[in-house]
Scaffold this motif. Structure first.
Motif, PDB file in Angstrom:
ATOM      1  N   MET A 115       6.661  -6.733   0.804  1.00  0.00           N
ATOM      2  CA  MET A 115       7.093  -5.886   1.896  1.00  0.00           C
ATOM      3  C   MET A 115       6.607  -4.472   1.640  1.00  0.00           C
ATOM      4  O   MET A 115       6.611  -4.002   0.505  1.00  0.00           O
ATOM      5  N   ILE A 116       6.193  -3.820   2.697  1.00  0.00           N
ATOM      6  CA  ILE A 116       5.700  -2.447   2.632  1.00  0.00           C
ATOM      7  C   ILE A 116       6.409  -1.633   3.709  1.00  0.00           C
ATOM      8  O   ILE A 116       6.636  -2.113   4.815  1.00  0.00           O
ATOM      9  N   SER A 117       6.727  -0.411   3.380  1.00  0.00           N
ATOM     10  CA  SER A 117       7.238   0.535   4.355  1.00  0.00           C
ATOM     11  C   SER A 117       6.315   1.741   4.322  1.00  0.00           C
ATOM     12  O   SER A 117       6.004   2.262   3.248  1.00  0.00           O
ATOM     13  N   ASP A 118       5.837   2.161   5.488  1.00  0.00           N
ATOM     14  CA  ASP A 118       4.861   3.245   5.511  1.00  0.00           C
ATOM     15  C   ASP A 118       4.899   3.954   6.862  1.00  0.00           C
ATOM     16  O   ASP A 118       5.504   3.483   7.808  1.00  0.00           O
ATOM     17  N   ILE A 119       4.214   5.091   6.909  1.00  0.00           N
ATOM     18  CA  ILE A 119       4.056   5.848   8.148  1.00  0.00           C
ATOM     19  C   ILE A 119       2.694   5.503   8.728  1.00  0.00           C
ATOM     20  O   ILE A 119       1.690   5.510   8.022  1.00  0.00           O
ATOM     21  N   VAL A 120       2.671   5.185  10.020  1.00  0.00           N
ATOM     22  CA  VAL A 120       1.424   4.888  10.720  1.00  0.00           C
ATOM     23  C   VAL A 120       1.405   5.651  12.042  1.00  0.00           C
ATOM     24  O   VAL A 120       2.414   6.207  12.462  1.00  0.00           O
ATOM     25  N   LEU A 121       0.250   5.637  12.676  1.00  0.00           N
ATOM     26  CA  LEU A 121       0.068   6.350  13.937  1.00  0.00           C
ATOM     27  C   LEU A 121      -0.206   5.383  15.074  1.00  0.00           C
ATOM     28  O   LEU A 121      -0.847   4.353  14.884  1.00  0.00           O
ATOM     29  N   LEU A 122       0.262   5.735  16.253  1.00  0.00           N
ATOM     30  CA  LEU A 122      -0.048   4.956  17.446  1.00  0.00           C
ATOM     31  C   LEU A 122      -1.334   5.457  18.097  1.00  0.00           C
ATOM     32  O   LEU A 122      -1.965   4.743  18.861  1.00  0.00           O
ATOM     33  N   LYS A 123      -1.711   6.711  17.797  1.00  0.00           N
ATOM     34  CA  LYS A 123      -2.966   7.287  18.274  1.00  0.00           C
ATOM     35  C   LYS A 123      -3.384   8.389  17.310  1.00  0.00           C
ATOM     36  O   LYS A 123      -2.582   8.848  16.495  1.00  0.00           O
ATOM     37  N   GLU A 124      -4.634   8.784  17.406  1.00  0.00           N
ATOM     38  CA  GLU A 124      -5.162   9.816  16.519  1.00  0.00           C
ATOM     39  C   GLU A 124      -4.401  11.133  16.699  1.00  0.00           C
ATOM     40  O   GLU A 124      -4.010  11.481  17.808  1.00  0.00           O
ATOM     41  N   LEU A 125      -4.251  11.831  15.590  1.00  0.00           N
ATOM     42  CA  LEU A 125      -3.645  13.155  15.624  1.00  0.00           C
ATOM     43  C   LEU A 125      -4.690  14.195  16.010  1.00  0.00           C
ATOM     44  O   LEU A 125      -5.882  13.996  15.755  1.00  0.00           O
ATOM     45  N   PRO A 126      -4.260  15.314  16.570  1.00  0.00           N
ATOM     46  CA  PRO A 126      -5.215  16.403  16.825  1.00  0.00           C
ATOM     47  C   PRO A 126      -5.841  16.860  15.500  1.00  0.00           C
ATOM     48  O   PRO A 126      -5.196  16.795  14.446  1.00  0.00           O
ATOM     49  N   ILE A 127      -7.074  17.312  15.569  1.00  0.00           N
ATOM     50  CA  ILE A 127      -7.788  17.740  14.362  1.00  0.00           C
ATOM     51  C   ILE A 127      -7.012  18.824  13.618  1.00  0.00           C
ATOM     52  O   ILE A 127      -6.949  18.815  12.388  1.00  0.00           O
ATOM     53  N   SER A 128      -6.392  19.738  14.340  1.00  0.00           N
ATOM     54  CA  SER A 128      -5.645  20.819  13.684  1.00  0.00           C
ATOM     55  C   SER A 128      -4.514  20.269  12.821  1.00  0.00           C
ATOM     56  O   SER A 128      -4.222  20.806  11.757  1.00  0.00           O
ATOM     57  N   VAL A 129      -3.897  19.184  13.233  1.00  0.00           N
ATOM     58  CA  VAL A 129      -2.829  18.566  12.444  1.00  0.00           C
ATOM     59  C   VAL A 129      -3.426  17.769  11.293  1.00  0.00           C
ATOM     60  O   VAL A 129      -2.970  17.863  10.152  1.00  0.00           O
ATOM     61  N   ARG A 130      -4.470  16.984  11.562  1.00  0.00           N
ATOM     62  CA  ARG A 130      -5.109  16.196  10.500  1.00  0.00           C
ATOM     63  C   ARG A 130      -5.630  17.075   9.374  1.00  0.00           C
ATOM     64  O   ARG A 130      -5.624  16.675   8.225  1.00  0.00           O
ATOM     65  N   ASP A 131      -6.111  18.279   9.713  1.00  0.00           N
ATOM     66  CA  ASP A 131      -6.658  19.185   8.708  1.00  0.00           C
ATOM     67  C   ASP A 131      -5.595  20.063   8.049  1.00  0.00           C
ATOM     68  O   ASP A 131      -5.917  20.859   7.169  1.00  0.00           O
ATOM     69  N   SER A 132      -4.366  19.923   8.458  1.00  0.00           N
ATOM     70  CA  SER A 132      -3.277  20.752   7.939  1.00  0.00           C
ATOM     71  C   SER A 132      -2.816  20.265   6.563  1.00  0.00           C
ATOM     72  O   SER A 132      -2.523  19.088   6.367  1.00  0.00           O
ATOM     73  N   ILE A 133      -2.756  21.175   5.628  1.00  0.00           N
ATOM     74  CA  ILE A 133      -2.254  20.844   4.284  1.00  0.00           C
ATOM     75  C   ILE A 133      -0.808  20.375   4.385  1.00  0.00           C
ATOM     76  O   ILE A 133      -0.410  19.427   3.715  1.00  0.00           O
ATOM     77  N   GLU A 134      -0.037  21.020   5.227  1.00  0.00           N
ATOM     78  CA  GLU A 134       1.367  20.632   5.399  1.00  0.00           C
ATOM     79  C   GLU A 134       1.488  19.196   5.912  1.00  0.00           C
ATOM     80  O   GLU A 134       2.349  18.446   5.459  1.00  0.00           O
ATOM     81  N   ALA A 135       0.635  18.819   6.839  1.00  0.00           N
ATOM     82  CA  ALA A 135       0.669  17.444   7.364  1.00  0.00           C
ATOM     83  C   ALA A 135       0.234  16.449   6.297  1.00  0.00           C
ATOM     84  O   ALA A 135       0.747  15.332   6.232  1.00  0.00           O
ATOM     85  N   TYR A 136      -0.692  16.854   5.448  1.00  0.00           N
ATOM     86  CA  TYR A 136      -1.121  15.980   4.354  1.00  0.00           C
ATOM     87  C   TYR A 136       0.016  15.791   3.355  1.00  0.00           C
ATOM     88  O   TYR A 136       0.303  14.666   2.937  1.00  0.00           O
ATOM     89  N   ILE A 137       0.679  16.871   3.011  1.00  0.00           N
ATOM     90  CA  ILE A 137       1.818  16.800   2.087  1.00  0.00           C
ATOM     91  C   ILE A 137       2.923  15.930   2.672  1.00  0.00           C
ATOM     92  O   ILE A 137       3.586  15.179   1.965  1.00  0.00           O
ATOM     93  N   GLY A 138       3.107  16.002   3.981  1.00  0.00           N
ATOM     94  CA  GLY A 138       4.141  15.227   4.656  1.00  0.00           C
ATOM     95  C   GLY A 138       3.730  13.790   4.952  1.00  0.00           C
ATOM     96  O   GLY A 138       4.428  13.086   5.669  1.00  0.00           O
TER      97      GLY A 138
END
Length: 96
Positions: free
Chosen positions: A1-24
């Protein structure tokens, strides 16, 4: 069993490139279908999603990491709602 965070659609580039979003753990999250395909390609059988949970906007507004992303990128509430609706937590079961 795995529990993880996934996306239903691509994130905006500004969020994908955010260090805070990476940490989160959001910036590195995969699209849900790609994630499940990767598990199957790793040799797991009978892969099924047991549970999916959305992150309410209220959670993002009170989470320190999410709050940092929102403030740093100066995101309007509509963008925050759209992004929140595309981030889910899933529990996946498979057999190998």
């Amino acid at each position: 069993m795995i529990s993880d965070i996934v996306l239903l659609k691509e994130l905006p580039i500004s969020v994908r490139d955010s260090i805070e979003a990476y940490i989160g753990c959001v910036a590195g999250a995969m699209i849900r279908d790609e994630y499940l395909k990767t598990i199957k390609n790793a040799g797991f059988k009978d892969v099924r999603v047991l549970e999916e949970t959305n992150f309410p906007v209220e959670f993002l507004a009170s989470d320190p990491v999410a709050k940092g992303i929102i403030e740093k990128l100066n995101m309007p509430i509509e963008a925050v709602k759209d992004i929140a609706g595309s981030i889910i937590s899933i529990r996946v079961q498979g057999r190998k």
